[in-house]
Design a protein around this motif. Structure first.
Motif, mmCIF file in Angstrom:
data_model
loop_
_atom_site.group_PDB
_atom_site.id
_atom_site.type_symbol
_atom_site.label_atom_id
_atom_site.label_comp_id
_atom_site.label_asym_id
_atom_site.label_seq_id
_atom_site.Cartn_x
_atom_site.Cartn_y
_atom_site.Cartn_z
ATOM 1 N N LYS A 93 18.317 -20.465 8.791
ATOM 2 C CA LYS A 93 18.906 -20.366 10.123
ATOM 3 C C LYS A 93 20.249 -19.674 9.967
ATOM 4 O O LYS A 93 21.244 -20.281 9.570
ATOM 5 C CB LYS A 93 19.077 -21.746 10.759
ATOM 6 C CG LYS A 93 19.644 -21.693 12.173
ATOM 7 C CD LYS A 93 19.806 -23.092 12.752
ATOM 8 C CE LYS A 93 20.394 -23.035 14.159
ATOM 9 N NZ LYS A 93 20.600 -24.386 14.729
ATOM 10 N N ILE A 94 20.262 -18.381 10.257
ATOM 11 C CA ILE A 94 21.456 -17.585 10.034
ATOM 12 C C ILE A 94 21.332 -16.292 10.843
ATOM 13 O O ILE A 94 20.222 -15.785 11.029
ATOM 14 C CB ILE A 94 21.633 -17.262 8.523
ATOM 15 C CG1 ILE A 94 22.974 -16.598 8.243
ATOM 16 C CG2 ILE A 94 20.477 -16.435 8.001
ATOM 17 C CD1 ILE A 94 23.305 -16.500 6.753
ATOM 18 N N GLN A 95 22.444 -15.808 11.335
ATOM 19 C CA GLN A 95 22.483 -14.467 11.928
ATOM 20 C C GLN A 95 23.292 -13.590 10.986
ATOM 21 O O GLN A 95 24.500 -13.766 10.821
ATOM 22 C CB GLN A 95 23.121 -14.495 13.322
ATOM 23 C CG GLN A 95 22.134 -14.822 14.426
ATOM 24 C CD GLN A 95 22.675 -14.489 15.797
ATOM 25 O OE1 GLN A 95 23.600 -15.104 16.281
ATOM 26 N NE2 GLN A 95 22.082 -13.496 16.431
ATOM 27 N N VAL A 96 22.605 -12.656 10.361
ATOM 28 C CA VAL A 96 23.232 -11.841 9.338
ATOM 29 C C VAL A 96 22.570 -10.476 9.331
ATOM 30 O O VAL A 96 21.397 -10.341 9.674
ATOM 31 C CB VAL A 96 23.103 -12.537 7.950
ATOM 32 C CG1 VAL A 96 21.668 -12.638 7.509
ATOM 33 C CG2 VAL A 96 23.966 -11.873 6.893
ATOM 34 N N THR A 97 23.323 -9.460 8.964
ATOM 35 C CA THR A 97 22.770 -8.110 8.924
ATOM 36 C C THR A 97 23.405 -7.354 7.765
ATOM 37 O O THR A 97 24.391 -7.807 7.176
ATOM 38 C CB THR A 97 23.037 -7.384 10.255
ATOM 39 O OG1 THR A 97 22.299 -6.157 10.280
ATOM 40 C CG2 THR A 97 24.513 -7.086 10.450
ATOM 41 N N MET A 98 22.835 -6.210 7.435
ATOM 42 C CA MET A 98 23.409 -5.351 6.407
ATOM 43 C C MET A 98 23.963 -4.100 7.068
ATOM 44 O O MET A 98 23.264 -3.434 7.831
ATOM 45 C CB MET A 98 22.364 -4.969 5.351
ATOM 46 C CG MET A 98 22.954 -4.209 4.158
ATOM 47 S SD MET A 98 21.796 -4.018 2.785
ATOM 48 C CE MET A 98 20.644 -2.823 3.463
ATOM 49 N N SER A 99 25.218 -3.800 6.798
ATOM 50 C CA SER A 99 25.859 -2.643 7.402
ATOM 51 C C SER A 99 25.356 -1.356 6.761
ATOM 52 O O SER A 99 24.663 -1.376 5.736
ATOM 53 C CB SER A 99 27.376 -2.742 7.230
ATOM 54 O OG SER A 99 27.739 -2.515 5.872
ATOM 55 N N GLU A 100 25.718 -0.245 7.355
ATOM 56 C CA GLU A 100 25.329 1.049 6.801
ATOM 57 C C GLU A 100 25.905 1.247 5.400
ATOM 58 O O GLU A 100 25.347 1.989 4.593
ATOM 59 C CB GLU A 100 25.805 2.172 7.724
ATOM 60 C CG GLU A 100 25.082 2.220 9.064
ATOM 61 C CD GLU A 100 25.547 3.378 9.928
ATOM 62 O OE1 GLU A 100 26.418 4.156 9.449
ATOM 63 O OE2 GLU A 100 25.055 3.515 11.061
ATOM 64 N N GLN A 101 27.016 0.579 5.099
ATOM 65 C CA GLN A 101 27.632 0.683 3.775
ATOM 66 C C GLN A 101 26.981 -0.249 2.758
ATOM 67 O O GLN A 101 27.315 -0.192 1.573
ATOM 68 C CB GLN A 101 29.133 0.362 3.871
ATOM 69 C CG GLN A 101 29.951 1.361 4.669
ATOM 70 C CD GLN A 101 29.734 1.234 6.171
ATOM 71 O OE1 GLN A 101 29.499 0.134 6.680
ATOM 72 N NE2 GLN A 101 29.787 2.355 6.891
ATOM 73 N N GLY A 102 26.057 -1.091 3.225
ATOM 74 C CA GLY A 102 25.381 -2.015 2.315
ATOM 75 C C GLY A 102 26.037 -3.372 2.234
ATOM 76 O O GLY A 102 25.603 -4.222 1.446
ATOM 77 N N ASP A 103 27.078 -3.614 3.048
ATOM 78 C CA ASP A 103 27.730 -4.926 3.066
ATOM 79 C C ASP A 103 26.864 -5.920 3.824
ATOM 80 O O ASP A 103 26.179 -5.568 4.788
ATOM 81 C CB ASP A 103 29.102 -4.847 3.736
ATOM 82 C CG ASP A 103 30.074 -3.944 3.000
ATOM 83 O OD1 ASP A 103 29.818 -3.631 1.821
ATOM 84 O OD2 ASP A 103 31.085 -3.534 3.604
#
Length: 313
Positions: A128-138
């Motif tokens: 249960k988490i809201q998370v994403t990967m940025s264009e920079q890979g972060d």
């Protein structure tokens, strides 16, 4: 406690966050990734951005062709449409004592993993988490959800479940739940996610934006009730506490909550249409519950897939 080697398939949002927190806490973690991601991780490390503390971590990464060891735990953090390839990728890493913890959405993947590796090697799991990967890979953590829930399909509180829980003892920004009802909890999450994904994707809007429309709240709560009845028919009735919580969440006119499926649509990415909305629709039909909203939502996301395929030709 003996050292436990952990393989994390995927260093995107979910795998990157939970695997990164484990690595930050000093555990022996290896990320199984594609070659391009491996190069970036080797060159730049893994960066986490979260309200619970940012981190920049040097991590170990390997590719499927380089995989030559077996692991105590394998965290499977891939999208459902990549599951078949993921299963073949992790196969060489599965030994006699390996435990696989899948963190995919829904429940359909459990049968596939059981068939390939045996149910005795597969735990249930849910993030249960809201998370994403940025264009920079972060890895960018979007809210204060950071729960990892897992357990045996048999409902036993086994030594390996306790061992996996202990790995996170010193990990920050993670709430760990070792449970004896993981399949119930996975079905509850499916009720939540199939409702949220169907509505936010079909309306291309956040929960609050939908609720502020004349009939948005009514439609949201009706779909939640339908999906809860479907889960009940199949043996996993959601608890009253769950229903109260999500009735409140899906009634909040100020909510900015969106789903990862909607974010994938907005970025023209592949989506888990069949694994989440399609699966719930199939279960609704088998329960003799004719849900027009689910039919429309599934048609909507499948039409998106068709348009996306045509754009690639």
């Amino acid at each position: 406690m003996k050292n436990n080697n952990v393989l994390v398939l995927g260093a995107g949002g979910i795998g990157g966050y939970f695997g990164g927190r484990l690595a930050e806490a000093g555990q022996a973690v290896t990320f199984l990734v594609r070659e391009s991601r491996q190069k970036k991780l080797q060159q730049n490390g893994l960066t986490l951005k979260s309200q619970f503390g940012d981190a920049h971590i040097s991590v170990k990464a390997t590719t499927a062709s380089q995989l030559n060891a077996q692991y105590d735990f394998i965290i499977l953090a891939c999208k459902a449409y990549d599951l078949a390839a993921a299963i073949e990728s992790i196969a060489p890493a599965v030994g006699d004592s390996t435990a696989i913890i899948p963190l995919l959405n829904g429940v359909a993947h459990i049968a596939q993993l059981n068939s390939r590796f045996g149910a005795e090697k597969v735990l249930g799991g849910s993030a249960k988490i809201q998370v994403t990967m940025s264009e920079q890979g972060d890895i960018v953590h979007l809210n204060d959800w950071c729960e990892l829930t897992f357990g045996e399909q048999s409902s036993e509180m086994s030594p390996r479940v306790q061992r996996f829980q202990q790995l996170f003892e010193h990990a920050k920004g993670v709430k760990i739940n070792a449970v004896n009802d993981i399949m119930q909890q996975m079905w509850q999450k499916l009720v939540h996610l199939s409702t949220a994904a169907a509505m936010t994707c079909m309306m291309r809007a956040s929960v609050g934006e939908i609720v502020r429309t004349p009939a948005g709240k009514t439609q949201f709560l009706a779909l939640l009730d339908n999906n809860a009845q479907v889960a009940s028919y199949h043996g996993y009735p959601p608890s009253q506490a769950f229903m109260t919580l999500y009735q409140r969440i899906f009634s909040d006119p100020q909510s900015t909550y969106t789903t990862s499926m909607l974010r994938d649509i907005e970025h023209h990415n592949r989506i888990e249409a069949d694994h989440i909305i399609g699966f719930m629709l199939d279960k609704s039909i088998s329960a003799n519950m004719d849900c027009l909203t689910l039919q429309l939502a599934y048609t909507h996301v499948k039409a998106y897939e068709q348009r996306r395929l045509c754009a690639q030709d």
